[in-house]
Design an enzyme around this catalytic site. Structure first.
Site, short mmCIF file in Angstrom:
data_model
loop_
_atom_site.label_atom_id
_atom_site.label_comp_id
_atom_site.label_asym_id
_atom_site.label_seq_id
_atom_site.Cartn_x
_atom_site.Cartn_y
_atom_site.Cartn_z
CE LYS A 82 -0.58 13.47 -15.04
NZ LYS A 82 -0.99 13.77 -16.42
NE ARG A 125 1.02 16.59 -13.36
CZ ARG A 125 1.61 15.76 -12.51
NH1 ARG A 125 1.32 15.82 -11.22
NH2 ARG A 125 2.50 14.87 -12.92
CE LYS A 169 5.71 16.51 -14.96
NZ LYS A 169 5.72 15.30 -15.76
CG HIS A 199 -1.60 9.97 -25.24
ND1 HIS A 199 -2.13 10.34 -24.02
CD2 HIS A 199 -0.26 9.88 -25.05
CE1 HIS A 199 -1.14 10.47 -23.14
NE2 HIS A 199 -0.01 10.21 -23.73
CG ASN A 248 -1.95 16.30 -20.52
OD1 ASN A 248 -1.02 15.52 -20.29
ND2 ASN A 248 -2.95 16.46 -19.68
CD GLU A 308 6.91 15.09 -23.39
OE1 GLU A 308 6.43 16.14 -22.92
OE2 GLU A 308 6.22 14.09 -23.66
NE ARG A 368 -4.32 -1.59 1.89
CZ ARG A 368 -4.38 -2.48 2.87
NH1 ARG A 368 -3.53 -2.41 3.88
NH2 ARG A 368 -5.29 -3.43 2.84
CG HIS A 384 5.55 9.73 -25.28
ND1 HIS A 384 4.17 9.74 -25.24
CD2 HIS A 384 5.95 10.77 -24.51
CE1 HIS A 384 3.76 10.74 -24.47
NE2 HIS A 384 4.81 11.37 -24.02
CD GLU A 427 -3.58 16.07 -16.03
OE1 GLU A 427 -2.50 15.49 -15.84
OE2 GLU A 427 -4.26 15.94 -17.04
CG HIS A 463 1.14 14.72 -24.18
ND1 HIS A 463 1.94 15.81 -24.44
CD2 HIS A 463 1.93 13.80 -23.56
CE1 HIS A 463 3.16 15.57 -23.97
NE2 HIS A 463 3.19 14.37 -23.44
#
Lengths: 375, 375
Positions: free
Chosen positions: B147, B244, B230, B255, B248, B189, B125, B269, B240, B251
């Site tokens: 993330k 934030r 960042k 994606h 993207n 990026e 956990r 990517h 987010e 993206h």
């Protein structure tokens, strides 16, 4: 509108939520959800037993409130808390195109609550979810507090997340469909709250046991008191860095026994906890910490509730003491190599001991193996 | 001692951490970790490529500092961000009996960082972890901000957790072993940070591109500026819920293209992001929001960096516009059915638009398909 007998608020700041307890909350769920979470869709995760007994009531209620939903029905049983079914639950949520603002509903006992809560924690990096516990164990323990997860071949609940529900709806009528053994297993966790730090509650349980098992108003009251107790602990220590570990009273022994019996029908979770609590009190007495008569009084109450209280009560052959000790050492309540146990100074006086001597535990277990069936 | 060229602090309260950037930090890792996290053991998750190129340096350094460790080596490539390898990583951590106070090390690029961070988030956990990014993409983007996750058949990064590292060690020397295409992919990026809200940084990149690609001091400076950018965004909006999402930029298109090409070598990517950023600027110009010359200037800079900039630059046959639109709709940056895009008013002026007309996007994509290879 909804017939709510008790409300317990879990004051966790921006993760605060209510636990509503009442006689027919599944029938009221649609109206309650529509009011609290307008415009959402619902992904219901349940098991095949609960789907038969309770799902139609919930669906009828959601439909009446005009709420969109999808259902994911998994096999009943502890073996469902696995990677395979976690994957099935999460991919089912994604396949239904539920979005980050939608909600997952965990409809079932502890297994479904843990699994569905974990699925909600990791689908789209975290979705809201509602617990609708249908077993006594889930209503008094696992549905409250945000511990979610699955089992590993290395031990129980070793994989998971802390993820608080947005709401808990405990419908008391669902307990009427539980078989007696399941109800008794959940009752072990009820007793646990008394043993931890509430002597008066334990004595109250001794007096009201018959009414609780029969389904009178004392049942709802007992559940509400357990939830309030757990809520207090979770508010103080959400991530189990300290005092929350007290809720593991009886669980270190219990988990080892559950692992040894293959998480099977040989020993239900609450049954392992019942034996574990008696062992924890017995071991504490052995260390000179607790009165020796307490473990007998506790065993008597548990026995009267239909629970096992000694190692010999477990059907079939138990693994060696070495095997049990290995399971205890692998349990996640280990800190930097030393064994951590919940010990006690008597009923209502449990405490965390971080430096327990493994050899003394092994010796105690060896003696306990030699005891006969509980009288 | 350690030769640290830049330090960026991510001020996230009780989850705050440092990003250390320097020329040979893997060789200093043992000393740095021993000082910051005394008495811990380490579970290193890496891939077979990075294991060959970098793992011996890290192990030597841990051994010299007397730190215990275990290694879990997974196949290189995006396909490793799957349920199967997540299970392998988590069970490997548990099999090594790493405890809640021990640390997971993510040694590798974005795939390993995302997977190992997620494994750390759910093993017991939640365990602490350290990012040791070895690709430009990972150093400027994926290793910072917490993330973590894996891919679903339904889309990329749809399963995961927000789990911040306790430390990031970015060793610049690891970038020397990257092939040119991987380096360029990460550079997309870097450019993104300029396009979002830092026009000056974009102009600085146009000037210093050669030095960054050659490995001069501008490389470390560019990486530090990206990390600082960042960090600011993550501090403001860790989960987010708002700003934030600007990260993207490019993206959503990217994606969809990655999914369409099967997350394969056909399109890395960063290459998808490069095309996506040009498309986002082009679409914004089409809507009359941004100057039409910006997308050309950006495309020119990306092209000079060895990146694709048009749909025609993708080798092989692309799926239909309908297929791409379905992937866009399933992307998790969807809110209650409306399409959310990062649009822009020009270089350094990106913004979040939550109400984008899907038909207009589809029409724009249709036209872009008809364009030839980038000049």
């Amino acid at each position: 509108m909804a017939d709510i007998a008790h409300t317990v608020h879990v004051a966790l700041g921006d993760r605060a939520y209510d636990i509503l307890i009442g006689d027919s909350l599944l029938d009221d769920a649609g109206a309650i959800l529509a009011e609290r979470f307008p415009g959402r869709r619902y992904g219901i995760i349940t098991d095949d037993n609960v789907a038969r007994a309770q799902l139609p009531r919930l669906l009828k209620s959601l439909d009446a409130a005009g709420l969109g939903h999808t259902e994911i029905v998994l096999p009943a049983g502890e073996a469902t808390k696995s990677w395979a079914y976690l994957g099935q639950a999460v991919e089912g949520i994604l396949a239904a195109r539920l979005e980050r603002g939608d909600l997952v509903i965990a409809l079932g006992g502890g297994v479904i609550g843990d699994l569905a809560g974990f699925a909600a924690a990791i689908a789209r990096r975290g979705m809201d979810f509602v617990q609708m516990p249908t077993s006594l164990l889930a209503q008094v323990d696992s549905s409250v507090g945000g511990k979610t997860g699955i089992n590993s071949p290395h031990g129980k609940n070793l994989i998971g997340a802390f993820h608080q529900p947005r709401l808990v709806l405990a419908d008391l009528s669902t307990l009427d469909t539980l078989d007696a053994r399941q109800f008794a297993s959940g009752y072990a966790e009820v007793v646990k709250y008394g043993l931890i730090d509430d002597e008066d509650f334990f004595f109250w349980l001794e007096e009201h046991q018959a009414e609780i098992f029969a389904g009178g108003p004392a049942r709802g009251e007992a559940i509400a008191r357990c939830c309030a107790h757990k809520a207090r602990v979770v508010i103080e220590d959400e991530k189990e860095l300290g005092v929350r570990a007290l809720l593991n009273l009886g669980h270190t022994f219990g988990h080892a026994l559950e692992k040894d019996t293959g998480y099977s029908d040989r020993l239900l979770h609450g049954e392992g906890v019942a034996i574990g609590m008696v062992l924890a009190h017995g071991f504490s007495a052995r260390l000179g910490l607790a009165p020796s008569q307490d473990s007998g009084r506790i065993a008597q109450h548990l026995k009267k509730s239909g629970l096992p209280t000694t190692l010999a009560d477990i059907p079939g052959k138990l693994g060696s003491t070495e095997t049990l000790m290995a399971a205890i050492a692998q349990d996640k309540k280990v800190s930097r190599g030393a064994l951590t146990f919940i010990l006690t100074r008597g009923i209502g006086q449990a405490f965390i001991e971080k430096n327990v001597d493994g050899a003394a535990v092994a010796e105690f277990l060896n003696e306990m193996r030699a005891l006969p069936l509980s009288p």
